[in-house]
Design an enzyme around this catalytic site. Structure first.
Site, PDB file in Angstrom:
ATOM      1  N   VAL A  92       1.181   2.687   8.052  1.00 18.34           N
ATOM      2  CA  VAL A  92       2.521   2.888   8.598  1.00 18.34           C
ATOM      3  C   VAL A  92       3.350   3.597   7.534  1.00 18.34           C
ATOM      4  CG1 VAL A  92       4.577   1.767   9.520  1.00 18.34           C
ATOM      5  CG2 VAL A  92       2.317   0.818  10.007  1.00 18.34           C
ATOM      6  N   GLN A 152      -2.129   2.846   3.048  1.00 19.32           N
ATOM      7  CA  GLN A 152      -0.874   2.802   3.808  1.00 19.32           C
ATOM      8  C   GLN A 152      -1.071   3.505   5.142  1.00 19.32           C
ATOM      9  OE1 GLN A 152       2.560   4.776   2.030  1.00 19.32           O
ATOM     10  NE2 GLN A 152       3.981   3.690   3.387  1.00 19.32           N
ATOM     11  N   HIS A 209       6.650  -0.879   3.170  1.00 24.36           N
ATOM     12  CA  HIS A 209       6.626  -2.291   3.581  1.00 24.36           C
ATOM     13  C   HIS A 209       5.811  -3.118   2.600  1.00 24.36           C
ATOM     14  CE1 HIS A 209       3.222  -0.219   5.477  1.00 24.36           C
ATOM     15  NE2 HIS A 209       2.566  -1.363   5.397  1.00 24.36           N
ATOM     16  N   GLN A 211       0.860  -1.177   0.000  1.00 27.70           N
ATOM     17  CA  GLN A 211       0.000   0.000   0.000  1.00 27.70           C
ATOM     18  C   GLN A 211       0.900   1.232   0.000  1.00 27.70           C
ATOM     19  OE1 GLN A 211      -1.743  -3.261   0.545  1.00 27.70           O
ATOM     20  NE2 GLN A 211      -1.065  -2.682   2.561  1.00 27.70           N
ATOM     21  N   HIS A 242       3.805  -6.608   2.221  1.00 27.78           N
ATOM     22  CA  HIS A 242       3.223  -7.749   2.925  1.00 27.78           C
ATOM     23  C   HIS A 242       3.460  -9.010   2.095  1.00 27.78           C
ATOM     24  CE1 HIS A 242       0.552  -5.532   5.817  1.00 27.78           C
ATOM     25  NE2 HIS A 242       0.643  -4.590   4.886  1.00 27.78           N
TER      26      HIS A 242
END
Ligand SMILES: [Zn+2]
Length: 153
Positions: A92, A90, A96, A83, A98
């Site tokens: 955070v 998103q 990143h 994201q 997943h």
């Protein structure tokens, strides 16, 4: 960056593989067994901040991490989800990816993982008001994954 869960020293407890500028961390609140994340070591918000060689490193490392997870959990497939930006979900503000290893019929509806990933985003932020792995469970998982990773190094 202060207050970022992926920049905190505590993230080392959840890290099972690190190479170059990237590391693999186990999700504190996995949606399925093996749900992990690949994050850059330095604080980067968006995929667009990576230069071409960093992007290549990110993808190659993510594939390695995926192989480790598929092996460790006896999976037959995997999902990747990223994201980027608030409208995309998103939560955070640290890049990143997943990675979710998949098995036949592991969810009532195979596509549910995508909804679950979106619901999972805020859960990755440190909070006492949610279910998450205990320190013991996390330590056990990290030991298992470090062991599985040896086969691929
Ligand atoms: Zn960060």
């Amino acid at each position: 960056m202060q207050g970022c869960p992926f920049c905190e020293p505590l993230v080392n407890n959840s890290c099972f593989l690190q190479k170059g500028g990237f590391r693999a961390v186990y999700n504190l609140a996995p949606i399925l067994p093996g749900h992990a994340l690949v994050v850059p070591v330095k604080h980067i918000v968006s995929l667009n901040e990576l230069n071409d060689s960093e992007l290549a490193e990110f993808v190659v490392f993510s594939r390695l991490v995926t192989k480790v997870l598929v092996q460790a959990f006896g999976a037959e497939g995997f999902d990747w989800s990223l994201q980027d930006g608030a409208p995309a979900g998103q939560t955070v503000q640290h890049l990143h990816l997943h990675i979710v290893p998949r098995k036949p019929a592991d969810l009532p509806q195979g596509n549910d993982w995508y909804t679950l990933i979106h619901e999972n985003e805020p859960k990755m932020l440190d909070s006492s008001s949610r279910e998450k792995l205990s320190r013991n469970e996390m330590d056990r998982m990290i030991a298992l994954l470090k062991n599985a990773a040896i086969l691929f190094l």
